[in-house]
Design a protein around this motif. Structure first.
Motif, mmCIF file in Angstrom:
data_model
loop_
_atom_site.group_PDB
_atom_site.id
_atom_site.type_symbol
_atom_site.label_atom_id
_atom_site.label_comp_id
_atom_site.label_asym_id
_atom_site.label_seq_id
_atom_site.Cartn_x
_atom_site.Cartn_y
_atom_site.Cartn_z
ATOM 1 N N GLU A 186 88.520 53.630 40.375
ATOM 2 C CA GLU A 186 89.634 52.676 40.352
ATOM 3 C C GLU A 186 89.182 51.314 39.838
ATOM 4 N N ASN A 187 87.988 50.908 40.200
ATOM 5 C CA ASN A 187 87.460 49.653 39.680
ATOM 6 C C ASN A 187 87.293 49.725 38.163
ATOM 7 N N LEU A 188 86.795 50.858 37.681
ATOM 8 C CA LEU A 188 86.616 51.026 36.239
ATOM 9 C C LEU A 188 87.967 51.065 35.529
ATOM 10 N N ARG A 189 88.948 51.689 36.159
ATOM 11 C CA ARG A 189 90.281 51.749 35.554
ATOM 12 C C ARG A 189 90.826 50.339 35.299
ATOM 13 N N GLU A 190 90.546 49.449 36.209
ATOM 14 C CA GLU A 190 91.072 48.087 36.109
ATOM 15 C C GLU A 190 90.221 47.184 35.217
ATOM 16 N N ASN A 191 88.918 47.418 35.174
ATOM 17 C CA ASN A 191 88.032 46.401 34.609
ATOM 18 C C ASN A 191 87.088 46.861 33.512
ATOM 19 N N ASN A 192 86.939 48.163 33.301
ATOM 20 C CA ASN A 192 85.912 48.626 32.382
ATOM 21 C C ASN A 192 86.272 48.353 30.927
ATOM 22 N N GLY A 193 85.275 48.053 30.129
ATOM 23 C CA GLY A 193 85.476 47.856 28.695
ATOM 24 C C GLY A 193 85.237 46.418 28.270
ATOM 25 N N ILE A 194 84.622 46.248 27.102
ATOM 26 C CA ILE A 194 84.402 44.915 26.536
ATOM 27 C C ILE A 194 85.744 44.303 26.152
ATOM 28 N N LYS A 195 86.036 43.151 26.702
ATOM 29 C CA LYS A 195 87.306 42.500 26.417
ATOM 30 C C LYS A 195 87.368 42.093 24.943
ATOM 31 N N GLY A 196 88.457 42.455 24.279
ATOM 32 C CA GLY A 196 88.615 42.112 22.875
ATOM 33 C C GLY A 196 87.741 42.921 21.944
ATOM 34 N N LEU A 197 87.281 44.093 22.392
ATOM 35 C CA LEU A 197 86.452 44.942 21.535
ATOM 36 C C LEU A 197 87.169 45.207 20.213
ATOM 37 N N GLU A 198 86.480 44.919 19.129
ATOM 38 C CA GLU A 198 87.068 45.089 17.802
ATOM 39 C C GLU A 198 86.588 46.402 17.192
ATOM 40 N N LEU A 199 87.538 47.260 16.842
ATOM 41 C CA LEU A 199 87.231 48.483 16.113
ATOM 42 C C LEU A 199 87.472 48.211 14.634
ATOM 43 N N VAL A 200 86.413 48.276 13.865
ATOM 44 C CA VAL A 200 86.462 47.893 12.458
ATOM 45 C C VAL A 200 86.848 49.095 11.605
ATOM 46 N N VAL B 225 81.639 50.155 25.534
ATOM 47 C CA VAL B 225 82.321 50.335 24.250
ATOM 48 C C VAL B 225 83.481 51.298 24.468
ATOM 49 N N CYS B 226 84.562 50.774 25.007
ATOM 50 C CA CYS B 226 85.768 51.559 25.246
ATOM 51 C C CYS B 226 86.958 50.607 25.375
ATOM 52 N N PRO B 227 88.177 51.112 25.095
ATOM 53 C CA PRO B 227 88.454 52.457 24.594
ATOM 54 C C PRO B 227 88.101 52.577 23.110
ATOM 55 N N ALA B 228 87.675 53.776 22.727
ATOM 56 C CA ALA B 228 87.345 54.061 21.330
ATOM 57 C C ALA B 228 87.617 55.542 21.086
ATOM 58 N N PRO B 229 88.351 55.877 20.044
ATOM 59 C CA PRO B 229 88.722 57.276 19.818
ATOM 60 C C PRO B 229 87.567 58.102 19.278
ATOM 61 N N ALA B 230 87.625 59.398 19.522
ATOM 62 C CA ALA B 230 86.690 60.323 18.895
ATOM 63 C C ALA B 230 86.764 60.145 17.382
ATOM 64 N N GLY B 231 85.633 60.281 16.728
ATOM 65 C CA GLY B 231 85.577 60.021 15.290
ATOM 66 C C GLY B 231 85.120 58.621 14.968
ATOM 67 N N THR B 232 84.971 57.781 16.011
ATOM 68 C CA THR B 232 84.397 56.449 15.847
ATOM 69 C C THR B 232 82.880 56.581 15.668
ATOM 70 N N ALA B 233 82.271 55.605 15.011
ATOM 71 C CA ALA B 233 80.819 55.514 14.935
ATOM 72 C C ALA B 233 80.392 54.199 15.563
ATOM 73 N N VAL B 234 79.420 54.262 16.466
ATOM 74 C CA VAL B 234 78.884 53.054 17.091
ATOM 75 C C VAL B 234 77.505 52.800 16.486
ATOM 76 N N PHE B 235 77.429 51.782 15.617
ATOM 77 C CA PHE B 235 76.173 51.364 14.997
ATOM 78 C C PHE B 235 75.444 50.463 16.001
ATOM 79 N N ARG B 236 74.160 50.779 16.308
ATOM 80 C CA ARG B 236 73.450 50.028 17.339
ATOM 81 C C ARG B 236 72.053 49.620 16.878
ATOM 82 N N ASP B 237 71.733 48.357 17.026
ATOM 83 C CA ASP B 237 70.358 47.868 16.922
ATOM 84 C C ASP B 237 69.680 48.304 18.218
ATOM 85 N N ILE B 238 68.670 49.174 18.133
ATOM 86 C CA ILE B 238 68.144 49.767 19.360
ATOM 87 C C ILE B 238 67.405 48.763 20.244
#
Length: 397
Positions: free
Chosen positions: A79-93, A285-298
């Motif tokens: 329930e906490n995750l339902r309310e708060n999870n995810g980077i605010k303003g996450l931009e899907l390019v 990194v959510c919400p993000a649909p399947a088929g997205t690619a997350v590029f990450r500097d490790i």
């Protein structure tokens, strides 16, 4: 043969205890778990780098929970995750906005790009990933062995679980290497098309993975031998980039990866789970649909999060090295027959991971979460080669 129905009821096994401090002594300074939760302390060895020592203590918040969908602690966290999870303003390019994707990557240490995989390719990749998960589960029906960095139950690593350490023997993984939606972005980020493939694998969070994985920063290098101590790997442009491809929509509850923006060049100490502020746990990194690619500097701080859903969350990946960077972490694990199927650009950037034409990729095709069993499988193949051939193979690996 792997049971085709093995994934139908995977996860949420109340008989598998949570990996809190009670299951992994805080004093153990390593992250390898060769026999799962039954591993004796004396058998645990360091398998990766000191950067991963933050993974070993377990998640103290869930130490008293049961691994059940309706456990009160699990329900409250959901329930906490339902309310708060995810980077605010996450931009899907959009994949055509190459410059914007590169700018966000350099700023934040990661970027999410939508619509990278076409529906047919996503379907093929999803089927290949599910087969690999089923193979990993064949010897771990309750998901208690787990695997990957930290050896957490209900989590697996495609690469770490493969006896070859890579998934480059699989068609669908090789198809991810050079995509019209990712190659222009890679070229923009690296400033050149001369980057190379370093490997391919990915990670899985099974249903019932109730633990957070500690924040960590990956590396596959020894620090720069600067006699003046002025320069570290964190002072340089991105040396290694991983692209993760989620096979299902990333939601608040199914274990989306968390990324802490702007930490790719940070020299600050990474907080332990006990000290990590709440906002970092929710920086996913959510919400993000399947088929997205997350590029990450490790180098950027990142970690796994609980999968409190009923779905398997798999994220295959491909790893790329900057044109100027090389590492002993590169393994020749792509069969020549796979390499022949690639287009010219993919062949060129895969030149360090391809084996010779008549060479067998030792360990390819065998997946198991327990390192001892993977090593035993490989040793049989090496023994069959004869001492001289096996020694030469390992020397060139």
């Amino acid at each position: 043969m792997t049971d085709p129905n093995i994934l139908k009821n995977a996860g949420w096994n109340a008989n598998v205890p949570p990996n809190g401090f009670i299951n992994r002594p805080k004093t153990i300074e390593n992250n390898d778990n060769p026999d799962g939760l039954s591993t004796q302390v004396s058998d645990i060895e360091i398998e990766t780098t000191p950067e991963h020592l933050n993974l070993v203590a377990g998640d103290p918040t869930c130490a008293a929970w049961t691994r059940s969908y309706d456990d009160p602690g699990v329900s409250a966290l959901r329930e906490n995750l339902r309310e708060n999870n995810g980077i605010k303003g996450l931009e899907l390019v959009d994949p055509t906005d190459v410059k914007r994707a590169a700018d966000l990557f350099h700023r934040d240490g990661f970027v999410a790009v939508r619509d990278v995989l076409a529906p047919d390719q996503l379907a093929r990749m999803r089927a290949a990933a599910h087969k690999a998960v089923a193979d990993l589960m064949e010897d771990d029906r309750d998901c208690s062995a787990g695997g990957g960095a930290g050896g957490l139950p209900h989590r697996y690593s495609f690469g770490g679980g493969s006896a070859s350490r890579q998934m480059l023997h699989v068609d669908e993984w090789c198809e991810l290497i050079d995509l019209p939606t990712t190659t222009p972005i890679l070229t923009e980020i690296f400033g050149s098309a001369d980057y190379i493939v370093g490997g391919a694998g990915g990670d899985i969070a099974m249903p019932g993975a109730i633990e957070y994985q500690g924040l960590h920063s990956d590396n596959m290098w020894s620090e720069i031998p600067d006699p003046y101590g002025n320069v570290t790997m964190r002072d340089l442009p991105v040396p290694v980039l991983t692209i993760n491809f989620p096979m299902i929509d990333l939601t608040f509850e199914n274990g989306p990866i968390r990324q802490i923006p702007g930490t790719q060049r940070s020299r600050a100490p990474i907080p332990s789970l006990a000290d990590e502020p709440e906002w970092m746990k929710l920086s996913t990194v959510c919400p993000a649909p399947a088929g997205t690619a997350v590029f990450r500097d490790i180098r950027a701080w990142h970690g796994g999060t609980p999968n409190l859903s009923r779905d398997v969350r798999a994220m295959p990946n491909v790893e790329y090295f900057a044109p100027w960077f090389r590492s002993e972490g590169i393994l020749r694990a792509m069969p020549y027959e796979q390499w022949e199927k690639l287009n010219p650009h993919a062949q060129r950037i895969s030149r360090y991971v391809v084996c010779d034409k008549s060479e067998e990729v030792v360990g390819a095709g065998y997946l198991d979460p327990r390192r001892k069993k993977r090593e035993a499988f490989k040793q049989k193949q090496l023994d069959a080669m004869g001492k001289k051939a096996a020694r030469e193979y390992l020397a060139r690996l």
